[in-house]
Design a protein around this motif. Structure first.
Motif, PDB file in Angstrom:
ATOM      1  N   SER A   1     -16.031   5.779   0.933  1.00 26.20           N
ATOM      2  CA  SER A   1     -15.967   6.561  -0.305  1.00 26.20           C
ATOM      3  C   SER A   1     -16.324   8.024  -0.094  1.00 26.20           C
ATOM      4  O   SER A   1     -15.995   8.866  -0.932  1.00 26.20           O
ATOM      5  CB  SER A   1     -16.900   5.954  -1.350  1.00 26.20           C
ATOM      6  OG  SER A   1     -18.247   5.955  -0.887  1.00 26.20           O
ATOM      7  N   THR A   2     -16.965   8.340   1.022  1.00 25.19           N
ATOM      8  CA  THR A   2     -17.439   9.710   1.254  1.00 25.19           C
ATOM      9  C   THR A   2     -16.448  10.580   2.012  1.00 25.19           C
ATOM     10  O   THR A   2     -16.739  11.752   2.275  1.00 25.19           O
ATOM     11  CB  THR A   2     -18.766   9.682   2.026  1.00 25.19           C
ATOM     12  OG1 THR A   2     -18.581   8.931   3.239  1.00 25.19           O
ATOM     13  CG2 THR A   2     -19.865   9.035   1.198  1.00 25.19           C
ATOM     14  N   VAL A   3     -15.302  10.035   2.383  1.00 26.00           N
ATOM     15  CA  VAL A   3     -14.300  10.831   3.103  1.00 26.00           C
ATOM     16  C   VAL A   3     -12.970  10.751   2.373  1.00 26.00           C
ATOM     17  O   VAL A   3     -12.718   9.830   1.592  1.00 26.00           O
ATOM     18  CB  VAL A   3     -14.130  10.373   4.562  1.00 26.00           C
ATOM     19  CG1 VAL A   3     -15.438  10.487   5.326  1.00 26.00           C
ATOM     20  CG2 VAL A   3     -13.588   8.942   4.632  1.00 26.00           C
ATOM     21  N   ASP A   4     -12.099  11.725   2.630  1.00 25.94           N
ATOM     22  CA  ASP A   4     -10.790  11.733   1.982  1.00 25.94           C
ATOM     23  C   ASP A   4      -9.817  10.838   2.734  1.00 25.94           C
ATOM     24  O   ASP A   4     -10.157  10.213   3.749  1.00 25.94           O
ATOM     25  CB  ASP A   4     -10.262  13.159   1.844  1.00 25.94           C
ATOM     26  CG  ASP A   4     -10.079  13.864   3.191  1.00 25.94           C
ATOM     27  OD1 ASP A   4     -10.058  13.196   4.240  1.00 25.94           O
ATOM     28  OD2 ASP A   4      -9.955  15.114   3.181  1.00 25.94           O
ATOM     29  N   PHE A   5      -8.585  10.774   2.229  1.00 29.86           N
ATOM     30  CA  PHE A   5      -7.585   9.900   2.843  1.00 29.86           C
ATOM     31  C   PHE A   5      -7.237  10.338   4.257  1.00 29.86           C
ATOM     32  O   PHE A   5      -6.946   9.491   5.116  1.00 29.86           O
ATOM     33  CB  PHE A   5      -6.317   9.852   1.977  1.00 29.86           C
ATOM     34  CG  PHE A   5      -6.452   9.037   0.729  1.00 29.86           C
ATOM     35  CD1 PHE A   5      -6.475   7.655   0.780  1.00 29.86           C
ATOM     36  CD2 PHE A   5      -6.564   9.655  -0.503  1.00 29.86           C
ATOM     37  CE1 PHE A   5      -6.595   6.897  -0.373  1.00 29.86           C
ATOM     38  CE2 PHE A   5      -6.680   8.907  -1.669  1.00 29.86           C
ATOM     39  CZ  PHE A   5      -6.699   7.519  -1.609  1.00 29.86           C
ATOM     40  N   ASP A   6      -7.240  11.645   4.515  1.00 29.34           N
ATOM     41  CA  ASP A   6      -6.916  12.123   5.863  1.00 29.34           C
ATOM     42  C   ASP A   6      -7.930  11.586   6.875  1.00 29.34           C
ATOM     43  O   ASP A   6      -7.559  11.060   7.926  1.00 29.34           O
ATOM     44  CB  ASP A   6      -6.900  13.650   5.898  1.00 29.34           C
ATOM     45  CG  ASP A   6      -5.784  14.245   5.060  1.00 29.34           C
ATOM     46  OD1 ASP A   6      -4.741  13.580   4.895  1.00 29.34           O
ATOM     47  OD2 ASP A   6      -5.958  15.371   4.567  1.00 29.34           O
TER      48      ASP A   6
ATOM     49  N   VAL B   1      -3.270   3.677   8.684  1.00 29.33           N
ATOM     50  CA  VAL B   1      -2.890   4.142   7.358  1.00 29.33           C
ATOM     51  C   VAL B   1      -4.093   4.168   6.425  1.00 29.33           C
ATOM     52  O   VAL B   1      -5.042   3.398   6.569  1.00 29.33           O
ATOM     53  CB  VAL B   1      -1.783   3.269   6.718  1.00 29.33           C
ATOM     54  CG1 VAL B   1      -0.513   3.306   7.539  1.00 29.33           C
ATOM     55  CG2 VAL B   1      -2.252   1.834   6.524  1.00 29.33           C
ATOM     56  N   SER B   2      -4.039   5.079   5.467  1.00 28.50           N
ATOM     57  CA  SER B   2      -4.935   5.050   4.317  1.00 28.50           C
ATOM     58  C   SER B   2      -4.091   5.306   3.085  1.00 28.50           C
ATOM     59  O   SER B   2      -3.086   6.035   3.148  1.00 28.50           O
ATOM     60  CB  SER B   2      -6.041   6.105   4.437  1.00 28.50           C
ATOM     61  OG  SER B   2      -5.500   7.408   4.341  1.00 28.50           O
ATOM     62  N   GLY B   3      -4.460   4.671   1.980  1.00 33.09           N
ATOM     63  CA  GLY B   3      -3.660   4.833   0.785  1.00 33.09           C
ATOM     64  C   GLY B   3      -4.202   4.021  -0.363  1.00 33.09           C
ATOM     65  O   GLY B   3      -5.383   3.668  -0.396  1.00 33.09           O
TER      66      GLY B   3
ATOM     67  N   VAL C   1       0.841  -1.190   0.000  1.00 32.12           N
ATOM     68  CA  VAL C   1       0.000   0.000   0.000  1.00 32.12           C
ATOM     69  C   VAL C   1       0.880   1.245   0.000  1.00 32.12           C
ATOM     70  O   VAL C   1       1.783   1.372   0.840  1.00 32.12           O
ATOM     71  CB  VAL C   1      -0.940   0.019   1.226  1.00 32.12           C
ATOM     72  CG1 VAL C   1      -1.708   1.336   1.302  1.00 32.12           C
ATOM     73  CG2 VAL C   1      -1.906  -1.156   1.164  1.00 32.12           C
ATOM     74  N   ARG C   2       0.614   2.143  -0.959  1.00 33.95           N
ATOM     75  CA  ARG C   2       1.256   3.455  -0.950  1.00 33.95           C
ATOM     76  C   ARG C   2       0.492   4.325   0.036  1.00 33.95           C
ATOM     77  O   ARG C   2      -0.688   4.600  -0.149  1.00 33.95           O
ATOM     78  CB  ARG C   2       1.236   4.080  -2.341  1.00 33.95           C
ATOM     79  CG  ARG C   2       1.803   5.508  -2.386  1.00 33.95           C
ATOM     80  CD  ARG C   2       1.887   6.045  -3.806  1.00 33.95           C
ATOM     81  NE  ARG C   2       0.585   6.070  -4.467  1.00 33.95           N
ATOM     82  CZ  ARG C   2      -0.303   7.045  -4.332  1.00 33.95           C
ATOM     83  NH1 ARG C   2      -0.045   8.088  -3.538  1.00 33.95           N
ATOM     84  NH2 ARG C   2      -1.456   7.001  -4.968  1.00 33.95           N
ATOM     85  N   VAL C   3       1.166   4.738   1.093  1.00 35.10           N
ATOM     86  CA  VAL C   3       0.502   5.463   2.174  1.00 35.10           C
ATOM     87  C   VAL C   3       0.303   6.924   1.766  1.00 35.10           C
ATOM     88  O   VAL C   3       1.262   7.605   1.395  1.00 35.10           O
ATOM     89  CB  VAL C   3       1.305   5.376   3.483  1.00 35.10           C
ATOM     90  CG1 VAL C   3       0.610   6.158   4.593  1.00 35.10           C
ATOM     91  CG2 VAL C   3       1.502   3.917   3.895  1.00 35.10           C
ATOM     92  N   VAL C   4      -0.944   7.383   1.852  1.00 36.33           N
ATOM     93  CA  VAL C   4      -1.238   8.795   1.621  1.00 36.33           C
ATOM     94  C   VAL C   4      -1.274   9.554   2.946  1.00 36.33           C
ATOM     95  O   VAL C   4      -0.691  10.622   3.080  1.00 36.33           O
ATOM     96  CB  VAL C   4      -2.583   8.957   0.876  1.00 36.33           C
ATOM     97  CG1 VAL C   4      -2.932  10.445   0.724  1.00 36.33           C
ATOM     98  CG2 VAL C   4      -2.523   8.284  -0.489  1.00 36.33           C
TER      99      VAL C   4
END
Length: 314
Positions: free
Chosen positions: A116-121, A67-69, A32-35
């Motif tokens: 899907s309704t929120v950003d990576f942060d 993490v999210s990415g 996973v590429r971490v954002v």
């Protein structure tokens, strides 16, 4: 790849950026590429020599479990995710995951598709705190509609998810928090909020079926007094001491310890609640990757509302 490491235990100043090889996914794993990466109390405690330091051992190591990415590669045997999928997760906890880096590898089932309704942060703010709240309420105490639940530190990372999950389950929810956070807690589902600075919760919040103690120490012992006989006190920081066990037995209350574990299935259920508008994710501040020490300082203040996040991707 860039990562944040430490060579010794200590304050936020021990954190520094290093360059290490990018990991490769083993069979059943994903790369996973971490954002974005979430900051949790356990990160600061472990950095200082507490928390999960006993599991990780001596530094150097790379902290970070939230993490999210984006999935970059999948190993042999992975069928639930594919390259390009936007995901979030709490890989490997309590072992080293290395979330404060540009890439992580872990079993595919430690992740789920991000809401899907929120950003990576916002997605990075969810896994450890959200899973802690979810597993306490649904797996450890099996919450039921109509029960009375007291949540200490209700405005924090775990607390604000616990308030919402308990409310979604049909419980009557009481939380403790400073007065400035009361209106917000009522907006997200609290039925009653107690200002711990001016009111002893024992005086106004008796007969609880479940108490979720996210503070520990003397607060856990005091919580035994407000749990009704047959009720449950979940002691998250510090677990169940001998004194707490004795007090619980005397009152006829169960006192149980808790530690969260990776759970992609539960993350899928949490994502569905977020996407349905039933659960809000509170992010107080997003820090640049280069300012992770400042994020740790804010975490250690104990005053953050919701979660703190570090943006890893440029």
């Amino acid at each position: 790849m860039r990562a944040i490491s430490q060579n010794e235990f200590g304050g936020p100043e021990v954190l520094h950026e290093i360059d290490i090889p990018r990991p490769e996914p083993a069979p059943t794993e994903v790369l996973v590429r971490v954002v974005s990466a979430g900051i949790n109390p356990v990160d600061a405690k472990t950095r200082a020599g507490g928390g999960m330091a006993g599991v990780l051992g001596q530094p150097p190591f790379v902290l970070g479990w939230d993490v999210s990415g984006v999935v970059e590669e999948v190993g042999f045997g992975v069928h639930t995710l594919k390259p390009g999928d936007e995901v979030y997760g709490m890989p490997w906890f309590p072992r080293q995951a290395g979330g404060f880096s540009e890439y992580v590898t872990a079993p595919s089932r430690h992740f789920a598709l991000k809401p899907s309704t929120v950003d990576f942060d916002a997605a990075a703010a969810v896994p450890l705190a959200g899973l802690t709240a979810w597993q306490i309420l649904h797996d450890a105490v099996h919450i039921k509609a109509g029960q009375r639940v007291l949540i200490h530190a209700a405005a924090g990372g775990v607390g604000h998810f616990a308030v919402q999950f308990a409310k979604a389950a049909g419980a009557h929810v009481t939380g403790t928090a400073s007065a400035a956070k009361h209106d917000w807690l009522c907006e997200i589902g609290a039925d009653q909020v107690i200002d711990y600075r001016s009111t002893r919760f024992e005086d106004v919040a008796g007969d609880q079926d479940i108490v979720v103690d996210l503070i520990g120490g003397e607060n856990a012992l005091r919580s035994i007094q407000v749990a009704k006989p047959g009720g449950i006190v979940v002691a998250v920081p510090g677990g169940v001491s001998a004194d707490l066990a004795a007090a619980a037995e005397k009152r006829g209350v169960s006192a149980i310890p808790f530690l969260v574990e990776p759970d992609g299935h539960a993350l899928t259920e949490i994502a569905a609640l977020i996407d349905a508008g039933k659960v809000q994710v509170e992010v107080e501040q997003v820090f640049p990757f280069s300012e992770i020490a400042a994020a740790h300082q804010r975490q250690e203040s104990g005053r953050a509302q919701g979660k703190l996040v570090v943006r890893v991707a440029p």
